[in-house]
Enzyme design. Sequence first.
Site, PDB file in Angstrom:
ATOM      1  N   HIS A  65       4.991  -2.606  -8.641  1.00 20.82           N
ATOM      2  CA  HIS A  65       4.697  -2.155  -7.275  1.00 20.82           C
ATOM      3  C   HIS A  65       4.049  -0.781  -7.300  1.00 20.82           C
ATOM      4  O   HIS A  65       2.848  -0.654  -7.282  1.00 20.82           O
ATOM      5  CB  HIS A  65       5.985  -2.200  -6.458  1.00 20.82           C
ATOM      6  CG  HIS A  65       5.909  -1.498  -5.164  1.00 20.82           C
ATOM      7  ND1 HIS A  65       4.791  -1.514  -4.382  1.00 20.82           N
ATOM      8  CD2 HIS A  65       6.821  -0.753  -4.508  1.00 20.82           C
ATOM      9  CE1 HIS A  65       5.010  -0.805  -3.296  1.00 20.82           C
ATOM     10  NE2 HIS A  65       6.238  -0.319  -3.352  1.00 20.82           N
ATOM     11  N   HIS A  81      10.351   6.392  -9.245  1.00 19.62           N
ATOM     12  CA  HIS A  81       8.931   6.033  -9.185  1.00 19.62           C
ATOM     13  C   HIS A  81       8.117   7.240  -8.746  1.00 19.62           C
ATOM     14  O   HIS A  81       8.670   8.266  -8.359  1.00 19.62           O
ATOM     15  CB  HIS A  81       8.710   4.852  -8.235  1.00 19.62           C
ATOM     16  CG  HIS A  81       9.116   5.137  -6.831  1.00 19.62           C
ATOM     17  ND1 HIS A  81      10.382   4.918  -6.379  1.00 19.62           N
ATOM     18  CD2 HIS A  81       8.436   5.668  -5.800  1.00 19.62           C
ATOM     19  CE1 HIS A  81      10.464   5.288  -5.120  1.00 19.62           C
ATOM     20  NE2 HIS A  81       9.300   5.757  -4.733  1.00 19.62           N
ATOM     21  N   HIS A  83       4.473   8.870  -6.712  1.00 21.66           N
ATOM     22  CA  HIS A  83       3.357   8.730  -5.776  1.00 21.66           C
ATOM     23  C   HIS A  83       2.259   9.690  -6.234  1.00 21.66           C
ATOM     24  O   HIS A  83       2.533  10.858  -6.506  1.00 21.66           O
ATOM     25  CB  HIS A  83       3.794   9.063  -4.345  1.00 21.66           C
ATOM     26  CG  HIS A  83       4.860   8.143  -3.841  1.00 21.66           C
ATOM     27  ND1 HIS A  83       4.594   6.999  -3.125  1.00 21.66           N
ATOM     28  CD2 HIS A  83       6.210   8.186  -3.983  1.00 21.66           C
ATOM     29  CE1 HIS A  83       5.730   6.383  -2.836  1.00 21.66           C
ATOM     30  NE2 HIS A  83       6.736   7.077  -3.351  1.00 21.66           N
ATOM     31  N   GLU A  94       3.849  12.785  -1.025  1.00 21.19           N
ATOM     32  CA  GLU A  94       4.075  12.175   0.280  1.00 21.19           C
ATOM     33  C   GLU A  94       4.526  13.231   1.279  1.00 21.19           C
ATOM     34  O   GLU A  94       3.960  13.373   2.352  1.00 21.19           O
ATOM     35  CB  GLU A  94       5.121  11.059   0.161  1.00 21.19           C
ATOM     36  CG  GLU A  94       4.642   9.925  -0.718  1.00 21.19           C
ATOM     37  CD  GLU A  94       5.162   8.592  -0.246  1.00 21.19           C
ATOM     38  OE1 GLU A  94       6.381   8.365  -0.358  1.00 21.19           O
ATOM     39  OE2 GLU A  94       4.349   7.778   0.243  1.00 21.19           O
ATOM     40  N   HIS A 107      10.191  10.212  -6.934  1.00 23.03           N
ATOM     41  CA  HIS A 107      11.359   9.826  -6.142  1.00 23.03           C
ATOM     42  C   HIS A 107      12.429   9.207  -7.036  1.00 23.03           C
ATOM     43  O   HIS A 107      12.135   8.271  -7.781  1.00 23.03           O
ATOM     44  CB  HIS A 107      10.961   8.816  -5.056  1.00 23.03           C
ATOM     45  CG  HIS A 107      10.138   9.424  -3.968  1.00 23.03           C
ATOM     46  ND1 HIS A 107       9.333   8.691  -3.147  1.00 23.03           N
ATOM     47  CD2 HIS A 107      10.013  10.723  -3.578  1.00 23.03           C
ATOM     48  CE1 HIS A 107       8.746   9.508  -2.281  1.00 23.03           C
ATOM     49  NE2 HIS A 107       9.139  10.744  -2.526  1.00 23.03           N
ATOM     50  N   THR A 187       9.423   5.010   2.197  1.00 23.83           N
ATOM     51  CA  THR A 187       8.028   5.286   2.555  1.00 23.83           C
ATOM     52  C   THR A 187       7.114   4.100   2.269  1.00 23.83           C
ATOM     53  O   THR A 187       5.902   4.208   2.386  1.00 23.83           O
ATOM     54  CB  THR A 187       7.494   6.526   1.809  1.00 23.83           C
ATOM     55  OG1 THR A 187       7.456   6.241   0.406  1.00 23.83           O
ATOM     56  CG2 THR A 187       8.369   7.742   2.063  1.00 23.83           C
ATOM     57  N   THR A 188       7.711   2.984   1.871  1.00 22.17           N
ATOM     58  CA  THR A 188       6.954   1.746   1.675  1.00 22.17           C
ATOM     59  C   THR A 188       7.661   0.649   2.467  1.00 22.17           C
ATOM     60  O   THR A 188       8.848   0.763   2.757  1.00 22.17           O
ATOM     61  CB  THR A 188       6.916   1.339   0.189  1.00 22.17           C
ATOM     62  OG1 THR A 188       8.243   1.317  -0.333  1.00 22.17           O
ATOM     63  CG2 THR A 188       6.083   2.311  -0.632  1.00 22.17           C
TER      64      THR A 188
HETATM   65 ZN   LIG Z   1       8.721   6.760  -3.154  1.00 21.00          ZN
END
Ligand SMILES: [Zn+2]
Length: 255
Positions: A65, A81, A83, A94, A107, A187-188
């Site tokens: 993802h 993960h 960004h 973000e 994150h 945020t997804t």
């Molecule tokens: Zn994230």
Amino acid sequence: KSHSYGRPDGEHNWSSNYPFCGGAFQSPIDFQTQLLRYDPNLPPIQVQNYNLATKEQLTLSNNGHSGWCSMIIEYSAAQLHFHWGSSNLLTGSEHTVNGKRFAGEMHVVHFNSDKYPNISMAVDKHDGLAVLGVFIEIGEFNPAFDKFFKYMNGIKYRGTLLSYTFNIHALLPARLDEYYRYDGSLTTPPCYPSVLWTVFRRPVTISRKQVFHENRYSLYASYAQESTTVPLHGNYRKPQIADNRVVLVSFKDGK
Ligand SMILES: [Zn+2]
Ligand SMILES: *[C@@H]1O[C@H](CO)[C@@H](O)[C@H](O)[C@H]1NC(C)=O
Ligand SMILES: *[C@@H]1O[C@H](CO)[C@@H](O)[C@H](O)[C@H]1NC(C)=O
């Protein structure tokens, strides 16, 4: 499944399929000075459970993802993960601070294991998740990230599961006592408003070479099944409205 940020079916249309994305308490937000309120009772973040130097097992998996990893640490589980920016890779955090966007954002996702048996049960509960956010800026070479990215290269194929011990503490900024704290969301998609956010004030640095070279393979997910390459960069969501939210800060000079 990969979520698009660009037109025509990008983030502005996430709410067509995921109504929470158009709802309240969304993340990320811009940490504007007028939203901040100093809270002297916010304690420094404790990270001793992150020291995986002993025999705790960390399981990392890449679901293709956005570089998501599932990690299982004894009785608690988390995901880690990144960004990143899209074209120049230098502006992809973000959260932003008075409009300033950092190069990237890490994150570390935790679920409330006191209350829920696993992250699937916690993910849509109002008190289900806590995420640590770490701003990443370009600067000095970072040996801890070097080690981590090299490891990530080993899990670039979707579905690959590897066990590893990794000291997550080494990926966090030195100052764990200065942070932003607010109630927000994933945020997804599905954007559940289930996240207690803690975003550290001080960024960690990685070198330009690390962004453009060593991290190169970590930025892409090769889907063996789909024989296509999906970029894992350009995956930052635009700032969401603060509504009546207040951002608590643990540092006095922020306000
Ligand atoms: Zn994230
Ligand atoms: C938005 O999403 C809906 C539902 O998936 C879809 O029917 C519609 O075509 C999308 N709109 C755009 C502009 O992509
Ligand atoms: C999470 O816990 C629930 C309730 O105990 C269980 O039904 C479910 O299978 C678990 N999910 C995973 C992914 O372990």
